[in-house]
Scaffold this motif. Structure first.
Motif, PDB file in Angstrom:
ATOM      1  N   ARG A  65       0.854  -1.195   0.000  1.00  0.00           N
ATOM      2  CA  ARG A  65       0.000   0.000   0.000  1.00  0.00           C
ATOM      3  C   ARG A  65       0.880   1.233   0.000  1.00  0.00           C
ATOM      4  N   GLY A  66       1.693   1.346  -1.003  1.00  0.00           N
ATOM      5  CA  GLY A  66       2.621   2.454  -1.117  1.00  0.00           C
ATOM      6  C   GLY A  66       2.122   3.521  -2.061  1.00  0.00           C
ATOM      7  N   LEU A  67       3.070   4.148  -2.716  1.00  0.00           N
ATOM      8  CA  LEU A  67       2.765   5.257  -3.621  1.00  0.00           C
ATOM      9  C   LEU A  67       1.881   4.818  -4.785  1.00  0.00           C
ATOM     10  N   GLU A  68       2.194   3.670  -5.384  1.00  0.00           N
ATOM     11  CA  GLU A  68       1.414   3.202  -6.527  1.00  0.00           C
ATOM     12  C   GLU A  68      -0.034   2.930  -6.146  1.00  0.00           C
ATOM     13  N   HIS A  69      -0.229   2.352  -4.976  1.00  0.00           N
ATOM     14  CA  HIS A  69      -1.581   2.061  -4.505  1.00  0.00           C
ATOM     15  C   HIS A  69      -2.377   3.350  -4.316  1.00  0.00           C
ATOM     16  N   ASN A  70      -1.728   4.355  -3.722  1.00  0.00           N
ATOM     17  CA  ASN A  70      -2.406   5.631  -3.496  1.00  0.00           C
ATOM     18  C   ASN A  70      -2.715   6.352  -4.803  1.00  0.00           C
ATOM     19  N   ILE A  71      -1.816   6.280  -5.763  1.00  0.00           N
ATOM     20  CA  ILE A  71      -2.066   6.908  -7.065  1.00  0.00           C
ATOM     21  C   ILE A  71      -3.258   6.250  -7.738  1.00  0.00           C
ATOM     22  N   LEU A  72      -3.289   4.922  -7.753  1.00  0.00           N
ATOM     23  CA  LEU A  72      -4.396   4.200  -8.378  1.00  0.00           C
ATOM     24  C   LEU A  72      -5.711   4.502  -7.667  1.00  0.00           C
ATOM     25  N   LYS A  73      -5.671   4.525  -6.353  1.00  0.00           N
ATOM     26  CA  LYS A  73      -6.876   4.811  -5.574  1.00  0.00           C
ATOM     27  C   LYS A  73      -7.417   6.206  -5.888  1.00  0.00           C
ATOM     28  N   ASN A  74      -6.537   7.193  -5.953  1.00  0.00           N
ATOM     29  CA  ASN A  74      -6.966   8.556  -6.244  1.00  0.00           C
ATOM     30  C   ASN A  74      -7.497   8.698  -7.661  1.00  0.00           C
ATOM     31  N   LEU A  75      -6.869   8.018  -8.624  1.00  0.00           N
ATOM     32  CA  LEU A  75      -7.364   8.063  -9.993  1.00  0.00           C
ATOM     33  C   LEU A  75      -8.762   7.460 -10.098  1.00  0.00           C
ATOM     34  N   LEU A  76      -8.996   6.357  -9.405  1.00  0.00           N
ATOM     35  CA  LEU A  76     -10.299   5.711  -9.467  1.00  0.00           C
ATOM     36  C   LEU A  76     -11.365   6.505  -8.725  1.00  0.00           C
ATOM     37  N   ILE A  77     -11.001   7.129  -7.611  1.00  0.00           N
ATOM     38  CA  ILE A  77     -11.955   7.969  -6.880  1.00  0.00           C
ATOM     39  C   ILE A  77     -12.353   9.169  -7.733  1.00  0.00           C
ATOM     40  N   THR A  78     -11.375   9.783  -8.397  1.00  0.00           N
ATOM     41  CA  THR A  78     -11.659  10.924  -9.275  1.00  0.00           C
ATOM     42  C   THR A  78     -12.587  10.510 -10.410  1.00  0.00           C
ATOM     43  N   ALA A  79     -12.299   9.366 -11.028  1.00  0.00           N
ATOM     44  CA  ALA A  79     -13.151   8.883 -12.127  1.00  0.00           C
ATOM     45  C   ALA A  79     -14.553   8.555 -11.620  1.00  0.00           C
ATOM     46  N   TYR A  80     -14.638   8.003 -10.426  1.00  0.00           N
ATOM     47  CA  TYR A  80     -15.941   7.658  -9.844  1.00  0.00           C
ATOM     48  C   TYR A  80     -16.805   8.906  -9.671  1.00  0.00           C
ATOM     49  N   PHE A  81     -16.236   9.942  -9.063  1.00  0.00           N
ATOM     50  CA  PHE A  81     -17.024  11.141  -8.815  1.00  0.00           C
ATOM     51  C   PHE A  81     -17.287  11.944 -10.088  1.00  0.00           C
ATOM     52  N   ARG A  82     -16.408  11.883 -11.066  1.00  0.00           N
ATOM     53  CA  ARG A  82     -16.692  12.532 -12.342  1.00  0.00           C
ATOM     54  C   ARG A  82     -17.892  11.893 -13.006  1.00  0.00           C
ATOM     55  N   TYR A  83     -17.969  10.573 -12.911  1.00  0.00           N
ATOM     56  CA  TYR A  83     -19.072   9.861 -13.556  1.00  0.00           C
ATOM     57  C   TYR A  83     -20.371  10.027 -12.782  1.00  0.00           C
ATOM     58  N   TYR A  84     -20.342   9.791 -11.470  1.00  0.00           N
ATOM     59  CA  TYR A  84     -21.576   9.808 -10.702  1.00  0.00           C
ATOM     60  C   TYR A  84     -22.034  11.203 -10.325  1.00  0.00           C
ATOM     61  N   ASP A  85     -21.128  12.153 -10.216  1.00  0.00           N
ATOM     62  CA  ASP A  85     -21.532  13.512  -9.900  1.00  0.00           C
ATOM     63  C   ASP A  85     -22.259  14.143 -11.083  1.00  0.00           C
ATOM     64  N   SER A  86     -21.901  13.736 -12.282  1.00  0.00           N
ATOM     65  CA  SER A  86     -22.584  14.275 -13.456  1.00  0.00           C
ATOM     66  C   SER A  86     -23.953  13.627 -13.653  1.00  0.00           C
ATOM     67  N   ARG A  87     -24.221  12.545 -12.960  1.00  0.00           N
ATOM     68  CA  ARG A  87     -25.486  11.837 -13.115  1.00  0.00           C
ATOM     69  C   ARG A  87     -26.509  12.210 -12.040  1.00  0.00           C
ATOM     70  N   ARG A  88     -26.185  13.204 -11.187  1.00  0.00           N
ATOM     71  CA  ARG A  88     -27.134  13.586 -10.143  1.00  0.00           C
ATOM     72  C   ARG A  88     -28.401  14.143 -10.758  1.00  0.00           C
ATOM     73  N   SER A  89     -29.502  13.799 -10.179  1.00  0.00           N
ATOM     74  CA  SER A  89     -30.768  14.298 -10.709  1.00  0.00           C
ATOM     75  C   SER A  89     -30.953  15.760 -10.313  1.00  0.00           C
ATOM     76  N   TRP A  90     -31.790  16.448 -11.050  1.00  0.00           N
ATOM     77  CA  TRP A  90     -32.048  17.845 -10.764  1.00  0.00           C
ATOM     78  C   TRP A  90     -32.731  17.998  -9.425  1.00  0.00           C
ATOM     79  N   ARG A  91     -33.531  17.034  -9.052  1.00  0.00           N
ATOM     80  CA  ARG A  91     -34.230  17.073  -7.748  1.00  0.00           C
ATOM     81  C   ARG A  91     -33.222  17.117  -6.600  1.00  0.00           C
ATOM     82  N   THR A  92     -32.174  16.343  -6.685  1.00  0.00           N
ATOM     83  CA  THR A  92     -31.139  16.340  -5.647  1.00  0.00           C
ATOM     84  C   THR A  92     -30.453  17.692  -5.565  1.00  0.00           C
ATOM     85  N   VAL A  93     -30.163  18.279  -6.693  1.00  0.00           N
ATOM     86  CA  VAL A  93     -29.510  19.584  -6.722  1.00  0.00           C
ATOM     87  C   VAL A  93     -30.442  20.646  -6.150  1.00  0.00           C
TER      88      VAL A  93
END
Length: 102
Positions: A65-93
């Motif tokens: 769980r070194g540098l490579e693990h943290n880089i991969l984790k951050n890349l996947l978290i960023t991709a996750y929120f880019r995808y799901y944050d854009s899918r929020r319904s207008w009602r939630t906003v």
């Protein structure tokens, strides 16, 4: 012949990603979707050296769980929120705007 190499590269990368994220649910789906998108892209070329470097990176992320693990984790978290944050319904906003956090 190149189709066979592409299939092998895809399988090796996908297996490496699954081991690197330890088969965790949201991360494996985000990684799978990104890998699929990259392999389905028009005009994409197979780079054996790049694939080998990526596999070494994923193996390093799997081992510790070194540098490579943290880089991969951050890349996947960023991709996750880019995808799901854009899918929020207008009602939630709309509800978030009416009731801001205190």
């Amino acid at each position: 012949m190149s189709d066979l190499k592409a299939v092998h590269a895809y399988r090796h990368l996908y297996r490496g990603l699954l081991h690197a994220v330890q088969f965790s649910r949201p991360a494996r789906y985000i990684a799978r979707d990104q890998l699929r998108r990259a392999f389905r892209e028009q005009g994409a070329k197979l780079d054996p050296r790049g694939i080998a470097r990526t596999l070494r990176f994923l193996e390093a992320a799997t081992r510790t769980r070194g540098l490579e693990h943290n880089i991969l984790k951050n890349l996947l978290i960023t991709a996750y929120f880019r995808y799901y944050d854009s899918r929020r319904s207008w009602r939630t906003v709309e509800l978030a705007m009416k009731h801001p956090p205190k």
